[in-house]
Design an enzyme around this catalytic site. Structure first.
Site, PDB file in Angstrom:
ATOM      1  N   GLU A  73      13.325  -1.058 -37.036  1.00 48.55           N
ATOM      2  CA  GLU A  73      13.714  -1.890 -35.877  1.00 48.55           C
ATOM      3  C   GLU A  73      15.308  -1.896 -35.910  1.00 48.55           C
ATOM      4  OE1 GLU A  73      13.175  -3.213 -32.438  1.00 48.55           O
ATOM      5  OE2 GLU A  73      11.132  -3.358 -33.671  1.00 48.55           O
ATOM      6  N   GLU A  80      18.947   3.256 -29.531  1.00 52.23           N
ATOM      7  CA  GLU A  80      18.924   2.971 -28.286  1.00 52.23           C
ATOM      8  C   GLU A  80      20.255   2.742 -27.727  1.00 52.23           C
ATOM      9  OE1 GLU A  80      16.196  -0.370 -27.721  1.00 52.23           O
ATOM     10  OE2 GLU A  80      14.574   0.953 -27.725  1.00 52.23           O
TER      11      GLU A  80
END
Length: 128
Positions: A73, A80
């Site tokens: 994560e 991102e």
């Protein structure tokens, strides 16, 4: 610079690297809902582990699964952010990079769920 000074400098750099890592964790925790959800599930899994008295080997598996999901994560967020930094346009390769990173978290989360079910379901049945 003497050996003592060099070791002190290396130790300060090490402490700074821990501070940067902690800062990254806190940033992702504050800004990423999915990371927050994974952290809540981590706390629940650890509490269940203590409550149901899982074995040492089971703890290894649970901690490994938790670490894999949280680490991926964090990497997903890093990818991102990097893609967003490079381009604001919708580009197929940017989308593919983001989707692949999210997919890696998804795969780890499914594996963690299966590991949790294999460990906790028999213990829950026994407990109840």
């Amino acid at each position: 610079m003497g050996l003592q000074d060099q070791k002190a400098s290396e130790f300060k750099r090490l402490l700074k690297s821990f501070a940067f890592a902690w800062s990254g964790l806190m940033h992702v925790y504050r800004h990423e809902r999915n990371f927050q959800i994974h952290c809540i599930l981590m706390v629940l899994a650890i509490a269940a582990g203590f409550l149901l008295k899982i074995s040492l080997v089971e703890w290894y598996m649970v901690i490994g699964a938790i670490a894999a999901v949280l680490s991926l994560e964090l990497m997903n967020t890093a990818i991102e952010r990097t893609v967003d930094l490079v381009t604001e346009e919708m580009r197929p390769l940017a989308k593919a990079a983001k989707d692949a990173a999210a997919g890696s978290v998804f795969v780890a989360a499914i594996a963690a769920f299966i590991i949790g079910m294999l460990i906790f379901t028999p213990k829950l049945i026994e407990f109840l």
